[in-house]
Motif scaffolding. Structure first.
Motif, PDB file in Angstrom:
ATOM      1  N   ASP A   1      59.332  11.813 -13.001  1.00 54.96           N
ATOM      2  CA  ASP A   1      58.314  12.360 -12.097  1.00 54.96           C
ATOM      3  C   ASP A   1      57.079  11.468 -12.204  1.00 54.96           C
ATOM      4  O   ASP A   1      57.079  10.476 -12.932  1.00 54.96           O
ATOM      5  N   TYR A   2      56.022  11.827 -11.479  1.00 53.22           N
ATOM      6  CA  TYR A   2      54.856  10.949 -11.406  1.00 53.22           C
ATOM      7  C   TYR A   2      53.575  11.764 -11.464  1.00 53.22           C
ATOM      8  O   TYR A   2      53.495  12.862 -10.909  1.00 53.22           O
ATOM      9  N   TRP A   3      52.565  11.211 -12.130  1.00 53.98           N
ATOM     10  CA  TRP A   3      51.242  11.817 -12.173  1.00 53.98           C
ATOM     11  C   TRP A   3      50.460  11.448 -10.913  1.00 53.98           C
ATOM     12  O   TRP A   3      50.674  10.396 -10.315  1.00 53.98           O
ATOM     13  N   PHE A   4      49.548  12.305 -10.536  1.00 57.78           N
ATOM     14  CA  PHE A   4      48.512  11.976  -9.556  1.00 57.78           C
ATOM     15  C   PHE A   4      47.291  11.490 -10.330  1.00 57.78           C
ATOM     16  O   PHE A   4      46.859  12.138 -11.288  1.00 57.78           O
ATOM     17  N   HIS A   5      46.718  10.358  -9.933  1.00 52.23           N
ATOM     18  CA  HIS A   5      45.448   9.900 -10.477  1.00 52.23           C
ATOM     19  C   HIS A   5      44.360  10.336  -9.499  1.00 52.23           C
ATOM     20  O   HIS A   5      44.273   9.820  -8.380  1.00 52.23           O
ATOM     21  N   SER A   6      43.553  11.292  -9.918  1.00 51.84           N
ATOM     22  CA  SER A   6      42.492  11.835  -9.068  1.00 51.84           C
ATOM     23  C   SER A   6      41.160  11.209  -9.460  1.00 51.84           C
ATOM     24  O   SER A   6      40.843  11.077 -10.650  1.00 51.84           O
ATOM     25  N   PHE A   7      40.343  10.821  -8.455  1.00 52.77           N
ATOM     26  CA  PHE A   7      39.047  10.198  -8.732  1.00 52.77           C
ATOM     27  C   PHE A   7      38.112  10.425  -7.540  1.00 52.77           C
ATOM     28  O   PHE A   7      38.539  10.875  -6.471  1.00 52.77           O
ATOM     29  N   ASP A   8      36.817  10.107  -7.735  1.00 50.96           N
ATOM     30  CA  ASP A   8      35.798  10.401  -6.720  1.00 50.96           C
ATOM     31  C   ASP A   8      35.367   9.189  -5.912  1.00 50.96           C
ATOM     32  O   ASP A   8      34.515   9.296  -5.036  1.00 50.96           O
ATOM     33  N   ILE A   9      35.934   8.034  -6.192  1.00 47.13           N
ATOM     34  CA  ILE A   9      35.544   6.818  -5.473  1.00 47.13           C
ATOM     35  C   ILE A   9      35.950   6.937  -4.002  1.00 47.13           C
ATOM     36  O   ILE A   9      37.057   7.382  -3.681  1.00 47.13           O
ATOM     37  N   GLN A  10      35.048   6.550  -3.118  1.00 44.66           N
ATOM     38  CA  GLN A  10      35.286   6.703  -1.684  1.00 44.66           C
ATOM     39  C   GLN A  10      35.779   5.434  -1.003  1.00 44.66           C
ATOM     40  O   GLN A  10      36.094   5.443   0.181  1.00 44.66           O
ATOM     41  N   GLU A  11      35.841   4.332  -1.744  1.00 44.71           N
ATOM     42  CA  GLU A  11      36.323   3.093  -1.142  1.00 44.71           C
ATOM     43  C   GLU A  11      36.920   2.198  -2.220  1.00 44.71           C
ATOM     44  O   GLU A  11      36.349   2.058  -3.307  1.00 44.71           O
ATOM     45  N   ILE A  12      38.071   1.633  -1.943  1.00 45.24           N
ATOM     46  CA  ILE A  12      38.712   0.671  -2.842  1.00 45.24           C
ATOM     47  C   ILE A  12      39.099  -0.547  -2.015  1.00 45.24           C
ATOM     48  O   ILE A  12      39.786  -0.422  -0.997  1.00 45.24           O
ATOM     49  N   SER A  13      38.641  -1.704  -2.442  1.00 45.19           N
ATOM     50  CA  SER A  13      38.968  -2.932  -1.733  1.00 45.19           C
ATOM     51  C   SER A  13      40.165  -3.601  -2.416  1.00 45.19           C
ATOM     52  O   SER A  13      40.107  -3.910  -3.611  1.00 45.19           O
ATOM     53  N   PHE A  14      41.219  -3.783  -1.659  1.00 45.93           N
ATOM     54  CA  PHE A  14      42.408  -4.435  -2.195  1.00 45.93           C
ATOM     55  C   PHE A  14      43.236  -4.963  -1.030  1.00 45.93           C
ATOM     56  O   PHE A  14      43.069  -4.543   0.120  1.00 45.93           O
ATOM     57  N   SER A  15      44.111  -5.905  -1.331  1.00 43.96           N
ATOM     58  CA  SER A  15      44.965  -6.463  -0.288  1.00 43.96           C
ATOM     59  C   SER A  15      46.056  -5.460   0.062  1.00 43.96           C
ATOM     60  O   SER A  15      46.718  -4.914  -0.821  1.00 43.96           O
ATOM     61  N   LYS A  16      46.225  -5.206   1.346  1.00 50.77           N
ATOM     62  CA  LYS A  16      47.170  -4.195   1.807  1.00 50.77           C
ATOM     63  C   LYS A  16      48.324  -4.865   2.549  1.00 50.77           C
ATOM     64  O   LYS A  16      48.137  -5.437   3.614  1.00 50.77           O
ATOM     65  N   ALA A  17      49.504  -4.792   1.972  1.00 50.08           N
ATOM     66  CA  ALA A  17      50.699  -5.255   2.678  1.00 50.08           C
ATOM     67  C   ALA A  17      51.177  -4.134   3.591  1.00 50.08           C
ATOM     68  O   ALA A  17      51.141  -2.959   3.231  1.00 50.08           O
ATOM     69  N   LYS A  18      51.596  -4.476   4.805  1.00 49.29           N
ATOM     70  CA  LYS A  18      52.007  -3.462   5.774  1.00 49.29           C
ATOM     71  C   LYS A  18      53.460  -3.030   5.599  1.00 49.29           C
ATOM     72  O   LYS A  18      53.878  -1.997   6.119  1.00 49.29           O
ATOM     73  N   ASP A  19      54.213  -3.820   4.890  1.00 46.82           N
ATOM     74  CA  ASP A  19      55.597  -3.444   4.612  1.00 46.82           C
ATOM     75  C   ASP A  19      56.052  -4.196   3.370  1.00 46.82           C
ATOM     76  O   ASP A  19      55.289  -4.927   2.745  1.00 46.82           O
ATOM     77  N   GLY A  20      57.285  -3.990   2.991  1.00 48.85           N
ATOM     78  CA  GLY A  20      57.811  -4.594   1.779  1.00 48.85           C
ATOM     79  C   GLY A  20      58.446  -3.536   0.905  1.00 48.85           C
ATOM     80  O   GLY A  20      59.118  -2.629   1.398  1.00 48.85           O
TER      81      GLY A  20
END
Length: 231
Positions: free
Chosen positions: A89-108
């Protein structure tokens, strides 16, 4: 309720270098465990693992393992599990940050989901060799303020790496690629507790001492109904 002997539960003492880790640890938690081990001279629970081609993958017990290493103890008690005894199973990581800058692949290769301001972004990598680096870069953006929770957060931002398979985790560990902490949550259906292994047995690193210890353990009880245990 069923009775088992300690010898029948696939319990082993192995060198710590044979144990492959797949996630980073909390240094403060390791310090707390070290203090307890110094005081009690006993490690209560074995480290849960599965057998791999070379060594054992740690399923639960990263902090216990690292506490033993920190104390200079080069052997660890483990419980070797079969995959059918484990649910991923998997945990949810909950946080209050409203923006994260990262490279987003559209598929893969899908590895998870990021939700910010109710906007969902699926997370992809182009190659499985990128999984740990990508996950750690994302984790670095929110690690100072996150909380790992069981249930899907109803508000705020969260991320969940629910695209990772058991095979992905094995492959990352085999290649010494360490993932962020509390991504995976392993539900173990047959967990040994309160084995209470003396530190002197582990320090001695003598398999005969280990076998003598295991033989002295009386029958263990296995309950087939839910049990509430007050520590």
């Amino acid at each position: 309720m069923y009775n088992y002997s300690a010898e029948s539960l696939n319990l082993k003492m192995v060198p710590t270098e044979m144990l492959l880790e797949h996630e980073y640890v909390d240094e403060e938690k390791i310090k707390r465990i070290c203090r307890t081990l110094r005081k009690t001279k006993i490690i209560n629970d074995p480290i849960q693992c599965i057998k791999m081609d070379k060594g054992y993958l740690v399923i639960d017990g990263h902090h216990r393992l690292n506490a033993l290493k920190k104390l200079g103890i080069r052997s660890a008690p483990i419980q070797v599990l079969e995959k059918n005894q484990i649910e991923l199973d998997y945990w949810f990581h909950s946080f209050d940050i409203q923006e994260i800058s990262f490279s987003k692949a559209k598929d893969g290769i899908y590895i998870g989901e990021l939700v910010i301001n109710n906007q969902s972004t699926p997370l992809f990598v182009n190659d499985k060799n990128e999984i740990s680096d990508y996950a750690n870069k994302l984790f670095s953006c929110y690690k100072k303020s996150y909380k790992a929770v069981y249930s899907k957060p109803q508000d705020g931002s969260w991320i969940r790496f629910d695209g990772l398979s058991f095979e992905d985790i094995e492959e990352q560990a085999a290649n010494f690629k360490i993932m962020p902490p509390t991504i995976t949550r392993f539900i173990i259906k047959f967990r040994v507790l309160n084995l209470n292994v003396p530190i002197t047995v582990l320090k001695g690193n003598n398999q005969n001492d280990w076998l003598d210890f295991i033989k002295r353990k009386e029958h263990a009880r296995v309950y087939d109904q839910p049990v509430v245990n007050f520590n």
